[in-house]
Design a protein around this motif. Structure first.
Motif, PDB file in Angstrom:
ATOM      1  N   GLU A  44       6.786   2.549  -0.423  1.00 44.49           N
ATOM      2  CA  GLU A  44       8.062   3.524   0.302  1.00 44.49           C
ATOM      3  C   GLU A  44       7.766   4.182   1.607  1.00 44.49           C
ATOM      4  O   GLU A  44       8.618   4.131   2.575  1.00 44.49           O
ATOM      5  CB  GLU A  44       8.740   4.438  -0.500  1.00 44.49           C
ATOM      6  N   PRO A  45       6.236   5.038   1.876  1.00 43.48           N
ATOM      7  CA  PRO A  45       6.419   5.898   3.229  1.00 43.48           C
ATOM      8  C   PRO A  45       6.036   5.054   4.227  1.00 43.48           C
ATOM      9  O   PRO A  45       6.676   5.593   5.894  1.00 43.48           O
ATOM     10  CB  PRO A  45       4.351   6.392   2.807  1.00 43.48           C
ATOM     11  N   LEU A  46       5.807   3.490   3.910  1.00 39.43           N
ATOM     12  CA  LEU A  46       5.831   2.827   5.104  1.00 39.43           C
ATOM     13  C   LEU A  46       6.882   2.391   5.265  1.00 39.43           C
ATOM     14  O   LEU A  46       7.495   2.107   6.951  1.00 39.43           O
ATOM     15  CB  LEU A  46       4.388   1.557   4.321  1.00 39.43           C
ATOM     16  N   LYS A  47       7.584   1.314   4.823  1.00 40.23           N
ATOM     17  CA  LYS A  47       9.177   1.351   4.984  1.00 40.23           C
ATOM     18  C   LYS A  47      10.283   2.479   5.712  1.00 40.23           C
ATOM     19  O   LYS A  47      10.546   2.431   6.836  1.00 40.23           O
ATOM     20  CB  LYS A  47       9.854   1.298   3.533  1.00 40.23           C
ATOM     21  N   GLU A  48       9.460   3.995   5.669  1.00 34.48           N
ATOM     22  CA  GLU A  48      10.034   5.206   5.883  1.00 34.48           C
ATOM     23  C   GLU A  48       9.834   5.141   7.308  1.00 34.48           C
ATOM     24  O   GLU A  48      10.642   5.120   8.340  1.00 34.48           O
ATOM     25  CB  GLU A  48      10.073   6.763   5.050  1.00 34.48           C
ATOM     26  N   THR A  49       8.691   5.251   7.309  1.00 32.32           N
ATOM     27  CA  THR A  49       7.179   5.161   8.866  1.00 32.32           C
ATOM     28  C   THR A  49       8.547   3.907   9.608  1.00 32.32           C
ATOM     29  O   THR A  49       9.047   4.117  10.789  1.00 32.32           O
ATOM     30  CB  THR A  49       6.323   4.944   8.820  1.00 32.32           C
TER      31      THR A  49
END
Length: 117
Positions: A44-49
């Motif tokens: 999820e944090p990778l996708k958001e970045t």
């Protein structure tokens, strides 16, 4: 301070790119024209970045990866290479430094450190 296209056409592979300093660097490098490939353990944090980079017109992709697992790193690097055709720069930011107790008790002077873990 930097030319807006300083990193134009450079493909940067950044581990730990989903949060903290890794995320900040990924966003800034993308602002300077880099194509970012970010990896980390949590999707999820990778996708958001990546979504944030794309919203501003940049190119970004991600893969989940645990830098403590060599096969995971190889798979992520292969995916990055397929995505961008090459990797120009590595940002080694992930904190794969979890502490583990030695698997046996030995005098420190007689055993290389890596053999203890």
């Amino acid at each position: 301070m930097f030319q807006k296209d300083l990193l134009k056409d450079r493909a940067i592979f950044s581990d730990g790119g989903g949060s903290g300093l890794g995320r900040s660097m990924a966003l800034r490098f993308a602002e300077l024209g880099a194509r970012m490939f970010v990896v980390g353990r949590r999707e999820e944090p990778l996708k958001e970045t990546c979504d944030e980079i794309r919203r501003t017109g940049g190119a970004a992709a991600y893969a989940t990866c645990d830098v403590r697992d060599p096969s995971s790193v190889e798979a992520a690097a292969s995916t990055a290479d397929q995505q961008f055709g090459r990797i120009d720069t590595l940002v080694n930011n992930a904190a794969g430094n979890s502490w583990r107790a030695p698997n046996r008790s030995v005098p420190m002077r007689s055993t290389p450190l890596l053999e203890l873990f």
